[in-house]
Design an enzyme around this catalytic site. Structure first.
Site, PDB file in Angstrom:
ATOM      1  N   ASP A  61      71.516  55.997  45.643  1.00 17.23           N
ATOM      2  CA  ASP A  61      72.787  56.275  44.715  1.00 17.23           C
ATOM      3  C   ASP A  61      73.137  58.028  44.825  1.00 17.23           C
ATOM      4  OD1 ASP A  61      74.503  55.818  42.889  1.00 17.23           O
ATOM      5  OD2 ASP A  61      73.074  56.260  40.876  1.00 17.23           O
TER       6      ASP A  61
ATOM      7  N   GLY B   4      73.602  65.413  29.643  1.00 18.15           N
ATOM      8  CA  GLY B   4      74.130  64.305  30.593  1.00 18.15           C
ATOM      9  C   GLY B   4      74.012  63.115  30.258  1.00 18.15           C
TER      10      GLY B   4
ATOM     11  N   THR C 175      70.237  58.833  28.996  1.00 16.93           N
ATOM     12  CA  THR C 175      70.812  60.022  28.485  1.00 16.93           C
ATOM     13  C   THR C 175      69.724  61.228  28.745  1.00 16.93           C
ATOM     14  OG1 THR C 175      72.088  59.081  26.416  1.00 16.93           O
ATOM     15  CG2 THR C 175      71.578  61.165  26.313  1.00 16.93           C
ATOM     16  N   VAL C 176      70.244  62.047  29.069  1.00 19.42           N
ATOM     17  CA  VAL C 176      69.342  63.313  29.471  1.00 19.42           C
ATOM     18  C   VAL C 176      69.570  64.461  28.231  1.00 19.42           C
ATOM     19  CG1 VAL C 176      68.654  65.271  30.990  1.00 19.42           C
ATOM     20  CG2 VAL C 176      69.866  63.037  31.781  1.00 19.42           C
TER      21      VAL C 176
END
Length: 332
Positions: A168, A38, A44-45
């Protein structure tokens, strides 16, 4: 005193660990592209593999994130380090480590300490709600959708009682485990309020277009009701399967809200869910009603998370008996 639970985990033993950068590099094959699961505004994952074979999710914070990287890192670590709840993603480790590197600075190469900030979470096999709702051929059963909605609301109830404001909420930030249990993730924008504090103001408005509450978007006002607005859109999207897609450079979800309010009548609900029984159809109607109440343009007219959870559990008898999608909630 006898120790009857030698193998029982204590809160202290389950708190996240400060992990070495080299260890996380190794677990992600040097942050290889093949390990990416992701990407987002905050970084960034990667899928990481621990020595014992356990899979973790490793988020490498971006330098150009909406908030300074140090602040986003502090937000996530401090605000969710000790949180233990079925509907909150678990932080299992973190890293904030500097290494000396040769970098270009004003036309000259210098040796500087360059810091990397990383956060490690439990790995959730099913990925995001966004992926499961809108990508590929999604045909999610109603009981699964309802379970996800209730789980998100229970997680938010837990946060708001602390009180932590997420700031969020959106489908990309809801992750699902192998049983489709939802977990609220990505606390990079979250705010921890003092017990007496109910509102705050900011001039630095950051978040995701289409999910930002109008009072925050236009006046910088932050409160638990900011999350309730975003939650309403999440509930509507999960119930209808329709995506909230604001036009380019259009931060408001008004058009999407108006469309749902106009189209999702009792007859439309029955036609979209023809195989549901009477009680299940009532659940769909309740979710549409709650979602539209949550996106009221006036934050004072939005329900509290306690009221929402009660309605979803069927504890507000009058509301359930006299269910009408009122025109007063036609706001956004």
């Amino acid at each position: 005193m006898a120790n009857n639970g030698e193998n029982k985990q204590t809160v202290l033993s389950t708190l996240p660990k400060d992990l070495p950068l080299d260890f996380l590099r190794s677990s992600t094959d040097q942050f290889s592209k093949e390990r990416i699961i992701g990407t987002g505004a905050f970084g960034t994952v990667y899928r990481g593999t621990m020595p014992d074979g356990q899979t973790i999710a490793v988020k490498k914070l971006a330098e150009n994130a909406p908030l300074p990287r140090d602040r986003a890192f502090t937000n996530e670590v401090q605000n969710i380090m000790a949180l233990q709840h079925d509907n909150i993603v678990k932080l299992v480790g973190y890293c904030h480590e500097g290494q000396k590197k040769v970098v270009l600075n004003n036309g000259r190469y210098i040796v500087a300490d360059v810091y990397e900030s990383l956060l490690c979470y439990e790995y959730l096999a099913k990925g995001s709600l966004q992926k499961n709702l809108f990508e590929g051929h999604s045909n999610m059963a109603w009981h699964t959708r309802f379970k996800i909605i209730k789980g998100i609301c229970n997680g938010l109830l837990f946060l708001h009682r602390i009180p932590i404001i997420h700031m969020d909420l959106k489908p990309e930030n809801i992750l699902l485990d192998h049983n489709m249990m939802p977990k609220i993730a990505d606390f990079g924008l979250s705010r921890l309020f003092g017990q007496e504090q109910t509102r705050a103001n900011t001039q630095n408005v950051v978040g995701s277009y289409g999910y930002i509450a109008p009072e925050y978007l236009y006046r910088g006002e932050i409160s638990t009701q900011s999350d309730i607005y975003s939650l309403g859109l999440l509930i509507i999207e999960t119930t209808t399967g329709e995506k909230n897609q604001p036009k380019q450079n259009e931060p408001s979800a008004r058009e999407f809200i108006e469309k749902v309010h106009k189209n999702w009548t009792d007859g439309h609900i029955t036609s979209m869910y023809p195989h549901l029984n009477k009680n299940e159809l009532q659940e769909v109607k309740v979710c549409i009603q709650i979602g539209l109440e949550c996106v009221n343009i006036d934050r004072k007219n939005r329900p509290s998370i306690e009221t929402i959870v009660e309605k979803l559990d069927g504890r507000c008898a009058n509301d359930m008996a006299n269910l009408q999608i009122s025109t007063s909630s036609r706001r956004g």
